[in-house]
Write a protein that holds these residues in place. Structure first.
Motif, PDB file in Angstrom:
ATOM      1  N   UNK A 156      34.491   9.009   7.286  1.00 47.83           N
ATOM      2  CA  UNK A 156      35.921   9.036   7.309  1.00 47.83           C
ATOM      3  C   UNK A 156      36.530   7.536   7.979  1.00 47.83           C
ATOM      4  N   UNK A 157      35.605   7.073   8.948  1.00 51.85           N
ATOM      5  CA  UNK A 157      36.164   5.903   9.525  1.00 51.85           C
ATOM      6  C   UNK A 157      36.054   4.826   8.592  1.00 51.85           C
ATOM      7  N   UNK A 158      34.967   4.990   7.708  1.00 54.09           N
ATOM      8  CA  UNK A 158      34.860   3.863   6.611  1.00 54.09           C
ATOM      9  C   UNK A 158      36.104   4.004   5.699  1.00 54.09           C
ATOM     10  N   UNK A 159      36.494   5.145   5.209  1.00 54.62           N
ATOM     11  CA  UNK A 159      37.215   5.412   4.234  1.00 54.62           C
ATOM     12  C   UNK A 159      38.809   5.163   4.670  1.00 54.62           C
ATOM     13  N   UNK A 160      39.185   5.379   6.187  1.00 53.03           N
ATOM     14  CA  UNK A 160      40.285   5.164   6.498  1.00 53.03           C
ATOM     15  C   UNK A 160      40.740   3.517   6.860  1.00 53.03           C
ATOM     16  N   UNK A 161      39.743   3.036   7.494  1.00 55.37           N
ATOM     17  CA  UNK A 161      39.681   1.471   7.925  1.00 55.37           C
ATOM     18  C   UNK A 161      39.273   0.718   7.052  1.00 55.37           C
TER      19      UNK A 161
END
Length: 430
Positions: free
Chosen positions: A376-381
């Motif tokens: 999720x962190x990779x996806x969002x940022x």
């Protein structure tokens, strides 16, 4: 049988590395590890990408396409001025041809941005009857996207034609397209109009702007001595699966009534900030467990911008860096998939057997380790911050391959420029 291979899959539920996806007749038949790949007739290599479900825009205005570059005298002091000086000037001069080409352009750009389904709120003053069929023709029949359409009933239009257009279109439901009953907003709908709609709508869900601006709220209290939600409820219009767009200025009593009515809220953070009307209070929606989805109100086509802005905007609105996190974002995204699945009678939003093959591939080279705990962190940022899908499928049909659409876009854009010029002349823009 077609297959995506060497895929890193994330569907807002699970993350799977080095997998394959088999699909046929528009539906996913099997998902598994590459070491077990059985082969397929047509294979697409997804190495170096993340494969996700096609995205959904849960509240938009396709007709906004022809506003791009439109120079009108624009000096709004309040929200009604924005409607009078821009949007009502534009939609009042749209006919069937301009609706069709604005739909084609909007659809093409949705596909480029990984959006495979849209929920549109339409208006075209010159041609009401048959206008939704023009949207369907361009967006669904020719491009292959999914669409849920309605016409914006308003006292500034012919009410009878608005009602007939919504009712007739909603009768023809398929797995690719259907209709809701569209209404503009409380402040542009008289009691007589709501009474007429209520007498004929039966169980068709409505799609309406609610409390987008304080003016809408004040107008309702001044004229009818009640809230917008209470007014709609009194006319029996808060049908199951109705979409209430914006809901920026809401109190707990209204939200509780929304929850009891089985309606959903479509939040549009980027548009709300652009119009300076405020941001909805997600804490109240969450308290009463109202399903919330994400739209962009016709402001562009890249819905991931709204994914970003709803997180940043809600942190600011709720005065906390933790009150709206990435899990909250996933929740509202999945609410959109659930809504479209329910309305169209299909399954979208997961990459699993039995779900529609609405898929996108996004090239991504992670600068740090990528796994199920940090996807999720990779996806969002990372991914959403530089969103550029390579391939797009809807119902197993490849609509974009290696960044190229499978239609003659040069011709479409050329004809759209001609149609938009006609619209602008009707608005008296040189």
């Amino acid at each position: 049988m077609k297959a995506l291979i060497n895929a890193n899959i994330f569907d807002f539920h699970k993350f799977k590395k080095n997998s394959y996806i088999l699909f046929h007749d528009g539906e996913i038949k099997e998902v598994g590890d590459m070491i077990e790949f059985p082969g397929a007739d047509e294979v697409f290599d997804c190495s170096g990408t993340i494969v996700m479900p096609g995205l959904i825009n849960c509240h938009t205005h396709v007709y906004s396409t022809f506003s791009r570059g439109m120079n009108v005298e624009f000096n709004p002091k309040k929200f009604q001025d924005i409607l009078d000086q821009l949007w009502w000037k534009l939609d009042g001069q749209l006919d069937k041809e301009s609706v069709y080409y604005s739909g084609l352009i909007y659809g093409c750009e949705c596909i480029r941005n990984g959006v495979t389904s849209i929920i549109d709120h339409h208006a075209s003053g010159l041609d009401i009857k048959g206008s939704l069929d023009q949207l369907k023709k361009g967006i669904c029949d020719e491009l292959g996207m999914r669409g849920i359409f309605c016409f914006e009933t308003s006292d500034r239009f012919d009410i009878k034609e608005c009602i007939e257009e919504n009712i007739e279109f909603a009768k023809n439901k398929s797995q690719q397209c259907t209709g809701l009953f569209g209404m503009h907003a409380s402040m542009s709908l008289s009691d007589n109009t709501l009474k007429e709609i209520s007498s004929i709508i039966e169980a068709i869900p409505i799609h309406i702007h609610v409390a987008e601006s304080e003016e809408d709220v004040e107008d309702c209290h001044k004229k009818y001595n009640k809230s917008i939600i209470k007014r709609l409820s009194d006319f029996g219009l808060l049908n199951q699966n109705s979409i209430l767009a914006h809901c920026v200025h809401m109190n707990e009593e209204e939200v509780e009534l929304i929850a009891k009515s089985g309606c959903s809220i479509a939040m549009n953070p980027t548009s709300n900030m652009n119009n300076a009307v405020g941001l909805a209070n997600y804490d109240i929606f969450r308290k009463f467990k109202v399903p919330c989805m994400i739209g962009n109100d016709g402001l562009g086509v890249n819905i991931t911008r709204d994914f970003l802005n709803i997180v940043f905007g809600m942190k600011n609105r709720l005065n906390s860096p933790t009150k709206f996190d990435l899990d909250d974002l996933v929740k509202v995204i999945n609410n959109g998939y659930e809504y479209v699945s329910n309305i169209l009678g299909i399954k979208v939003g997961k990459i699993e057997k039995g779900y529609k093959a609405d898929l996108i591939t996004i090239p991504y080279n992670p600068p740090t380790p990528l796994n199920k705990d940090n996807i999720l962190g990779h996806l969002f940022f990372g991914v959403f911050d530089n969103f550029h899908p390579r391939d797009t499928w809807c119902s197993g049909k490849c609509m974009m391959s290696d960044y190229k659409l499978n239609i003659d876009t040069d011709s479409i854009y050329s004809k759209a420029r001609c149609e938009s010029e006609k619209v602008w002349k009707r608005i008296n823009i040189d």
